[in-house]
Design an enzyme around this catalytic site. Structure first.
Site, PDB file in Angstrom:
ATOM      1  CB  CYS A  54      60.853 -75.317 -38.456  1.00  0.00           C
ATOM      2  SG  CYS A  54      61.736 -74.296 -37.270  1.00  0.00           S
ATOM      3  CG  ASP A  71      72.533 -70.010  -8.449  1.00  0.00           C
ATOM      4  OD1 ASP A  71      71.691 -69.467  -7.718  1.00  0.00           O
ATOM      5  OD2 ASP A  71      72.289 -70.976  -9.197  1.00  0.00           O
ATOM      6  CB  CYS A  76      87.786 -84.865 -69.805  1.00  0.00           C
ATOM      7  SG  CYS A  76      88.931 -85.250 -71.106  1.00  0.00           S
ATOM      8  CB  CYS A 113      60.385 -73.732 -33.059  1.00  0.00           C
ATOM      9  SG  CYS A 113      60.357 -72.798 -34.582  1.00  0.00           S
ATOM     10  CB  CYS A 122      89.948 -81.943 -72.932  1.00  0.00           C
ATOM     11  SG  CYS A 122      89.083 -83.524 -72.889  1.00  0.00           S
ATOM     12  CG  ASP A 141      72.065 -68.107 -12.050  1.00  0.00           C
ATOM     13  OD1 ASP A 141      71.123 -67.783 -11.310  1.00  0.00           O
ATOM     14  OD2 ASP A 141      72.686 -69.170 -11.945  1.00  0.00           O
ATOM     15  CG  ASP A 149      72.165 -72.841 -13.556  1.00  0.00           C
ATOM     16  OD1 ASP A 149      71.838 -71.691 -13.905  1.00  0.00           O
ATOM     17  OD2 ASP A 149      71.422 -73.590 -12.903  1.00  0.00           O
TER      18      ASP A 149
END
Lengths: 125, 843
Positions: free
Chosen positions: B36, B527, B104, B33, B101, B730, B726
């Protein structure tokens, strides 16, 4: 009845009494989850032939993190299910898996392996 | 994934090697948003040495100017993360060959830290690898490899591997278990054969004479059989003892407990019979049961092995989903195309996909077009055309063309990852029907032990001679025939297969509860918009007055509408496009708000709008009134077209019904489910659509808030109600319903919002979901009846209740076979669900 029958009968009854006491009557009091600085109530649970500890006591309204560590390969225990929280987690052998829950109300909530052989309780106070 | 680790950020010298201020561009993840960017900027500016910063929400990047002498890159990253955002670095683990080692490791780390773009590096000897946190836009695997090799170490294997690794750890463990069980089985099976033969010498002519009852030969042979059986008990059957011991420590009992006690009882009895035959009053009592031990172990172990195999098949659906994930992606970085492991793709990366390739992550097409096969996610078999601006889903297959897309979701945020997560969770959940089993299984094994003891005591006290043998056989048989596994497996295996089957068909069932509830639905509320209909208007009719041609009228109208912003306008332009009509530019385009539009095309004055517009401009349009009314009664939106001041025709636009809605509703009714339609639209449109799809009960002009109320009203009639919507407006109704079905399309899957999500936008998904739930619950019941029935019949028969009536006594060997195969039967029955095929309509 002959003496051997008495002996067998009493031994049998004794075994039955032992089974009832051993498996059903004695319940563990459980351990209190530790509170971390992050606000979580945390506990480590070993999964091996069952859950150790199998009873975890927490307080309501605070997030709970249960770290499961499975140290066996029995296929029954490869998952843990919290039916009341609609949560489940796969528990690969040798890995620590965290399950996070948010118990809102006090009560006792069970968790188990998918077949219900391994059982544990989350006691929310 | 073990290739990715969360590398800690160690302190190390500032990013630059001195000199002036440096500038850094970072990709930021998790910005949703407008609030941010300021939060991130504030956090970054607080880092000492940062001179300026600007965060761009659109490009998801942050530009930071800093003084390398004071500020360190890790500090900047830490600041961004501290306010809850992901700073765009990637982690990579590179295995190294010759790092032996501690010094290393330090050298490798140092070499990497000097490499531009590396934020942190931590080498460790334990996995012999280095974990690198780096900025993918500044460096890549090849450059990191060069750095490591320049310091004298060799990279063990390249990270980018085009090969498919399909074997997941769980599967590998199962395979190992299976092999180990089969080895144990073979040993037990091979030993069982001679043991069985020599245990019953009286039945075999040659042996009877060679080792007669009470002879020393028989005793020696039996003793040898005992020694031969020892490996079966201690190796093949070792897991039973281990399992029992682990369970006993938790005051629990399981299948292992029953089997262990059973085989131990049989074995110990045999030991006593061979070692101290004198303690038995009758020589016939000194019998051995080595064969029981061996055969029981062999059969139960075989059963367990077969169960592992069968269980592996139950989760095939989820394996398929995991297999869909692409391994590599072709990404454009610095103008160059490079192949990266898919984990390293970042949001807003440009990804190139060629024909026949898998789309690696979710995104939006930015150039090119193609047909994409989304069947693996949506279950829809027809490829979907994708053009610039369309969304593509990771894991789907590009068929025909090449295209580029901008990644919008990567890693665990992709639709496929969410689906996998959700299906896994659902497969692990429990259906309410399982609660009965849960209650029973807690008491089952100890109860069986009690029953076995009581039965053995009863046989010893009141049974016929030889009492001791009968009591032992009864104890062993009862313990061995009881099968808690069959009970425990009955519900979860069917749920795993059923929920997986749903996922294969683009139906995400969220839990066992939802699956069980979907089975019992009496009524379904649909629906209208977006569920029964497509949810966007389309051109449906062109009616013309005498003297006008349909294509001409449509061409003029569509050309005029090309300039309009109205949603109905795009329906008309699309409709003309579908009829391959070429459009031209309009002159003097003017919109008359609330009424229509006007303009001049090809030398004609064209007017398009409602009746009032025609009246205002003096166009006589009454001749079209009957047609207008007919179209309006069909639920369409008709509008007048006038050319050069004369009424030329009507063009109607409507939200059209999805091709298979009618068929789906008919099937739902056929399944005995009442279908109700709800719509916020006017009564006329609602009625027309309801008529078209065959719905008798339709409620129009329902406000979004009242939808939940309508669900409740049906529930008060005592019905179990499903709601299909959907998933956006709803939501309250979906939540109120016993089962909420959310229709999500493409990547906008409202996974969390409903009990069942239909990824494909078709109502047939509801039918499939209900059919899957019915098939699964039927399967669960079959399994439960089988498992309960098996134990309810098997245990009493094993205790010998039938003996007084028909003289039937089970052999422990038969009990072992029955026990071993009862759970295999349950899993096999659940696997039958894999052959479930959803109904398909002709479309």
């Amino acid at each position: 009845m002959t003496p051997d029958r008495w002996i067998v009968t009493f031994a049998g009854m004794g075994l039955v009494a032992f089974i009832i006491w051993f498996f059903w009557l004695k319940r563990s009091k459980g351990i209190h989850a530790a509170e971390t600085s992050g606000g979580y109530q945390e506990a480590m649970i070993l999964v091996k032939g069952g859950y150790t500890p199998d009873t975890i006591v927490v307080r309501a309204g605070r997030p709970v993190r249960l770290n499961f560590r499975r140290e066996e390969t029995a296929s029954c225990s490869d998952k843990v299910i919290f039916p009341d929280f609609q949560k489940s987690a796969d528990l690969p052998t040798g890995e620590t898996v965290a399950v996070e829950l948010m118990p809102k109300q006090p009560g006792e909530f069970g968790f188990s392996c998918p077949m219900g052989m391994f059982r544990g309780r989350l006691v929310v106070e | 994934m073990n290739m990715r680790t969360e590398a800690a950020i160690p302190d190390y010298p500032p990013g630059g090697l001195g000199g002036g201020p440096e500038s850094l561009t970072l990709r930021i993840g998790g910005m949703t948003c407008a609030h941010c960017p300021p939060a991130i900027e504030k956090a970054v500016r607080a880092v000492k040495g940062v001179q300026a910063t600007s965060v761009n929400l659109a490009t998801q990047t942050a530009k930071v100017d800093y003084d390398p002498a004071q500020a360190k890159v890790p500090e900047i990253l830490r600041a961004i993360r501290s306010v809850g955002y992901a700073a765009g670095t990637a982690t990579m683990r590179i295995p190294i060959k010759n790092m032996h080692c501690a010094s290393c490791a330090t050298r490798v780390e140092l070499a990497l830290k000097m490499t531009p773009g590396v934020v942190a590096a931590r080498a460790s000897m334990a996995p012999n690898a280095v974990d690198i946190e780096y900025q993918p836009e500044r460096t890549d695997f090849q450059r990191l490899r060069t750095s490591i090799e320049s310091s004298g170490y060799r990279v063990a294997e390249p990270k980018v591997k085009p090969t498919d690794e399909t074997l997941d750890p769980a599967e590998a463990a199962n395979e190992q278990d299976y092999r180990s069980l089969m080895r144990r089985f073979w040993l037990a099976a091979v030993i069982s054969l001679p043991v069985m033969a020599f245990s019953y010498p009286d039945l075999i002519p040659g042996l009877r004479e060679w080792m007669p009852m009470g002879s020393g030969t028989r005793r020696v042979v039996w003793a040898l059989l005992g020694v031969l059986s020892l490996p079966v008990l201690l190796w093949s059957g070792s897991q039973f003892f281990v399992g029992m011991w682990d369970a006993l420590k938790h005051r629990a009992a399981n299948m292992h407990t029953l089997i262990s006690i059973g085989i131990t009882a049989a074995f110990l009895y045999s030991v006593v019979a061979v070692a101290w035959p004198g303690i038995f009053p009758d020589m016939a009592l000194a019998e051995v049961f080595w064969d029981v031990t061996d055969v029981v172990v062999a059969l139960v172990v075989l059963g367990l092995a077969l169960e592992i195999k069968a269980k592996g098949r139950t989760s095939q659906a989820i394996k398929k989903l995991i297999g869909l994930q692409a391994k590599t992606a072709r990404v454009v970085r610095d103008g160059k195309e490079i192949d990266l492991p898919v984990e390293e793709v970042l949001v807003s990366d440009t990804v190139i996909v060629r024909p026949g390739e898998k789309i690696p992550v979710d995104g939006k097409v930015s150039a090119g077009s193609s047909a994409v096969d989304e069947s693996m996610i949506t279950g829809e078999s027809m490829p979907v055309e994708k053009q610039t601006g369309d969304e593509v889903i990771g894991g789907t297959l590009n068929k025909t063309g090449s295209f580029r897309f901008t990644a919008t979701k990567v890693g665990k945020d992709t639709a496929l990852a969410s689906i996998i997560r959700m299906v896994k969770d659902a497969q692990g959940s429990k259906a309410p029907i399982q609660r009965v089993v849960d209650t029973v299984s807690g008491y089952f094994v100890p109860s069986v032990m009690i029953v076995a003891i009581l039965a053995a005591v009863a046989w010893y006290d009141f049974g016929p001679e030889p009492r001791l043998i009968y009591a032992t056989v009864i104890l062993v048989t009862t313990l061995i025939i009881a099968c808690p596994c069959a009970l425990g497996l009955a519900t979860p295996t069917s749920l795993t297969v059923g929920i997986g089957k749903g996922a294969e068909n683009g139906i995400l069932i969220r839990s066992g509860d939802a699956l069980q509830a979907a089975e019992k639905l009496d009524a379904i509320i649909l629906d209208k918009t977006g569920t029964i209909t497509r949810g966007e208007p389309a051109l449906t009719d062109v009616v013309v007055t005498p003297g006008h041609e349909e294509t001409v009228v449509l061409r003029l109208t569509a050309s005029l509408e090309r300039g309009s912003e109205h949603p109905l306008a795009s329906a008309i332009v699309k409709g003309a496009g579908a009829r391959k009509i070429e459009l031209v530019d309009a002159e003097g385009f003017a919109a008359v708000p609330g009424h229509g539009v006007s303009g001049r095309i090809d030398g004609h004055d064209v007017l398009f709008g409602n009746a009032k517009l025609m009246r205002d401009r003096g166009v006589p349009a009454d001749v079209l009134l009957p047609q207008w009314e007919r179209l309006a009664n069909e639920g369409k939106t008709p509008m007048y077209v006038a050319v050069d001041g004369q009424a030329a025709g009507l063009i109607a636009v409507a939200d059209t019904v999805k091709p298979d809605s009618r068929a789906a509703i008919e099937i739902l009714k056929g399944l005995g489910i009442e279908v109700v339609m709800l719509t916020g639209d006017n009564e006329r449109t609602g009625r027309a659509i309801a008529r078209e799809v065959g719905i008798d009960r339709a409620l129009a002009e329902v406000l979004p808030d009242d939808k939940a109320h309508e669900v409740q009203k049906l529930q008060l009639e005592g019905k179990s109600v499903g709601m299909v919507g959907d998933g956006v407006n709803d939501a309250p109704a979906l939540a109120q319903a016993d089962v909420g079905f959310a229709i999500g399309t493409g990547t906008d899957v409202a996974i969390e919002a409903s009990d069942v999500t239909l990824i494909r936008g078709s109502l047939m998904g509801v039918v499939t979901a209900i059919e899957i739930s019915r098939a699964t619950m039927r399967n669960v019941r079959q399994n439960l009846v089988g498992a309960f029935g098996y134990n309810a019949l098997g245990i009493p028969v094993a205790t010998g209740v039938l003996y007084p009536f028909i003289g039937l006594l089970l052999s422990p060997l038969i009990a072992a076979a029955a026990m071993a195969f009862s759970s295999v039967t349950v899993v096999t029955n659940a696997n039958r669900l894999r052959f479930f095929q959803p109904r398909r309509t002709g479309t």
